[in-house]
Scaffold this motif. Sequence first.
Motif, PDB file in Angstrom:
ATOM      1  N   GLU A   1       2.096   7.231   1.021  1.00  0.00           N
ATOM      2  CA  GLU A   1       1.758   8.612   0.674  1.00  0.00           C
ATOM      3  C   GLU A   1       0.259   8.815   0.635  1.00  0.00           C
ATOM      4  OE1 GLU A   1       5.771   7.624  -0.781  1.00  0.00           O
ATOM      5  OE2 GLU A   1       3.800   6.696  -1.043  1.00  0.00           O
ATOM      6  N   ARG A   2      -0.466   7.785   0.204  1.00  0.00           N
ATOM      7  CA  ARG A   2      -1.924   7.907   0.151  1.00  0.00           C
ATOM      8  C   ARG A   2      -2.544   7.755   1.544  1.00  0.00           C
ATOM      9  NH1 ARG A   2      -3.944   5.174  -5.548  1.00  0.00           N
ATOM     10  NH2 ARG A   2      -2.356   6.159  -6.862  1.00  0.00           N
TER      11      ARG A   2
ATOM     12  N   PRO B   1      -7.819   8.530  -9.052  1.00  0.00           N
ATOM     13  CA  PRO B   1      -6.871   8.560  -7.934  1.00  0.00           C
ATOM     14  C   PRO B   1      -5.430   8.829  -8.363  1.00  0.00           C
ATOM     15  CG  PRO B   1      -7.621   6.317  -8.378  1.00  0.00           C
ATOM     16  CD  PRO B   1      -8.484   7.217  -9.186  1.00  0.00           C
ATOM     17  N   GLU B   2      -5.015   8.308  -9.527  1.00  0.00           N
ATOM     18  CA  GLU B   2      -3.629   8.515  -9.944  1.00  0.00           C
ATOM     19  C   GLU B   2      -3.337  10.000 -10.124  1.00  0.00           C
ATOM     20  OE1 GLU B   2      -1.416   6.236  -9.910  1.00  0.00           O
ATOM     21  OE2 GLU B   2      -2.859   4.663  -9.435  1.00  0.00           O
TER      22      GLU B   2
ATOM     23  N   TRP C   1       0.846  -1.190   0.000  1.00  0.00           N
ATOM     24  CA  TRP C   1       0.000   0.000   0.000  1.00  0.00           C
ATOM     25  C   TRP C   1       0.883   1.241   0.000  1.00  0.00           C
ATOM     26  CZ3 TRP C   1      -4.048  -1.533   4.295  1.00  0.00           C
ATOM     27  CH2 TRP C   1      -4.795  -2.623   3.821  1.00  0.00           C
ATOM     28  N   ALA C   2       0.451   2.262  -0.662  1.00  0.00           N
ATOM     29  CA  ALA C   2       1.236   3.492  -0.774  1.00  0.00           C
ATOM     30  C   ALA C   2       1.092   4.327   0.497  1.00  0.00           C
ATOM     31  CB  ALA C   2       0.799   4.303  -1.982  1.00  0.00           C
TER      32      ALA C   2
ATOM     33  N   ALA D   1      -2.213  11.058   3.405  1.00  0.00           N
ATOM     34  CA  ALA D   1      -2.562  12.260   2.638  1.00  0.00           C
ATOM     35  C   ALA D   1      -3.446  13.226   3.427  1.00  0.00           C
ATOM     36  CB  ALA D   1      -3.271  11.872   1.342  1.00  0.00           C
TER      37      ALA D   1
ATOM     38  N   HIS E   1      -1.270  15.935  -5.578  1.00  0.00           N
ATOM     39  CA  HIS E   1      -1.564  16.340  -4.198  1.00  0.00           C
ATOM     40  C   HIS E   1      -0.247  16.588  -3.465  1.00  0.00           C
ATOM     41  CE1 HIS E   1      -3.563  16.713  -0.371  1.00  0.00           C
ATOM     42  NE2 HIS E   1      -2.879  15.702   0.127  1.00  0.00           N
TER      43      HIS E   1
ATOM     44  N   PHE F   1      -3.503  11.944  -6.558  1.00  0.00           N
ATOM     45  CA  PHE F   1      -2.371  11.808  -5.649  1.00  0.00           C
ATOM     46  C   PHE F   1      -1.057  12.263  -6.297  1.00  0.00           C
ATOM     47  CE2 PHE F   1      -5.367   8.886  -3.587  1.00  0.00           C
ATOM     48  CZ  PHE F   1      -5.267   9.343  -2.286  1.00  0.00           C
ATOM     49  N   ARG F   2      -1.003  12.221  -7.607  1.00  0.00           N
ATOM     50  CA  ARG F   2       0.205  12.707  -8.269  1.00  0.00           C
ATOM     51  C   ARG F   2       0.365  14.205  -8.061  1.00  0.00           C
ATOM     52  NH1 ARG F   2      -0.733  10.674 -12.824  1.00  0.00           N
ATOM     53  NH2 ARG F   2      -1.745  12.481 -13.804  1.00  0.00           N
TER      54      ARG F   2
END
Length: 574
Positions: free
Chosen positions: A85-86, A105-106, A82-83, A89, A112, A109-110
């Motif tokens: 960063e997400r 979502p890509e 799991w990322a 966030a 954000h 979050f890219r």
Amino acid sequence: TDLGDVAGRLYSWNTTGSLLGALIGGYALLFWLDLDDVYRVAMGAIALAALLTTLRSVSLGWVAPGIFAVFAFAAIAVLPDWAPERLSAGLFRNREGLPDTFNGPEALFRNHQNGKLVFYDDDPIASIAVASFSGAKSPENLAIMSNGKSDGAIPGDYVTTALLALIPAMIARDPARVFVVGYGTGVTAGELTALAETREVLLAEISPGVIEAAPLFDFGNLAASRNPKLQIVQGDAYRTLLRSQGKFDLIVSEPSNPWVAGIEMLYSQEFLEAAHDRLNPGGVHAQWFHTYETDSATLALILRTYDSVFDHAAVWYTVGSDLLLLGVKDPEGAFDLERLRQRFERPDFKAGFARCKINSFAALLAHEIVPVDVLAATPLTGDLHTLLHPRLSSLAARAFFVGAFGNLPPTLTPAAAELGKQNSLLARFTAARPEGFDTPLRLEVIEETCRHGMNLCAPLIARWIVDEPISPARDHLRARIARNRKLSRTVRLAAVELLVPLFEGAPDDLPAKLPPAAAAKASNLFIEFYDHAAPFSRAALLGLWQRCEADPDQEQACIAARAKLETIVGDLRQ
């Protein structure tokens, strides 16, 4: 005939499994694994249970179920991580859509911007992340986040976390032994350990992840994690305080926001009473609170509960949206200006305040909002927050959802206003000076107040107009503030002229008859901008209402409106 026995055993095993699953998967495994690894363990347990159930229920032998089990375990093992960063966030704090909200979502979050993660750990208490925000002005800029919510940053929150240590330590009789709730970025602990008088700082931190990340912040907190004076105890602050040996000279409570799960206990009457009982004579208790993402009702509940425990309480600010509640056991020591000034001038305190960009004793005194004992003279009616009747978490969560700002309750009754005039440290300091509240002192105080965007800036300028109708220094200061449009709006610079008639000695250039709307507006300004260091005149406000009542056509309406106002500020004739 054995249905009851079967159902009972089934429910018993189900309950046992649920409890063990919660304890092992929701707590114990997180000492060593992150959330995605715990998820893999849970899926592996389900696959194993499916294999055992198949072997018991279907006559297929071991081969076919075993092959399926091997494929299941292999698929679980190769699941992507799991990322972090997400997970960190903190999008729950966004109340409006972002530019890429509807782009998937890509893309979201890219774009954000939440910094670059330099540390991440899912511990049994929270998901802890440390993010780096690079910038030309501050190459080292780190923030610690708990479950996606920032709980402190260096240098962003330095002033707040440093003043949480320095102000109560300056007021305390002898801050030799200190108890601190929460590590965060370690600035509070670092400032306390840097004081010459401090011999021991006992700090309770419940999150293992925060303790593990502590050395990352040593660059900006005077290397707090390596200081031999500091002892970090991993555990709940309430229980750590109750189990601690001896008493403390200073207790600093720096918990997270009360809408965060599990935090409201640290704001409860019972915890405050435990802290009060463990203070030495001359000791001070300090508690952080905020005015952002809250409302006035939540602030009032916090103050009522605090005032119910500490007989001598005061409220200061650190920066515009962060408050410092102080409970002192020695009010006379808190009023001893010469003692406080001498402590401010000591090299260790002087250096600490300089790191907060406070370079004079007068500028520090400008941070006092509600002087000692004023809360006790204010009728703060309403419920308290206790462990038996917990109200804070629900109230704070509703306020957080709205996302507004809270205001301190008015402390304007005749008794409270009189105590404020007597006990205001800034007022006492200026009265004791042979030169009084002269231009250099005014500039120090007003610049410090305006710098943090406090609405106390406007009444200080209005008071200056009353005292000195002509002042080039004041005009230059106002022009400088006006050029900064954001600051000008924040400090409500446009309200200055409206505040002038509320002071004693102001020029009388108002009409003989005042409409009710004008009197009501003046009353709202009286409540909103009241400053105990530069108090408005109750007689001046009464005079405005008497002009309103002088017109027979509006007399009754004015009398009714004034009566409603006096439920807040008390009888204006007193």
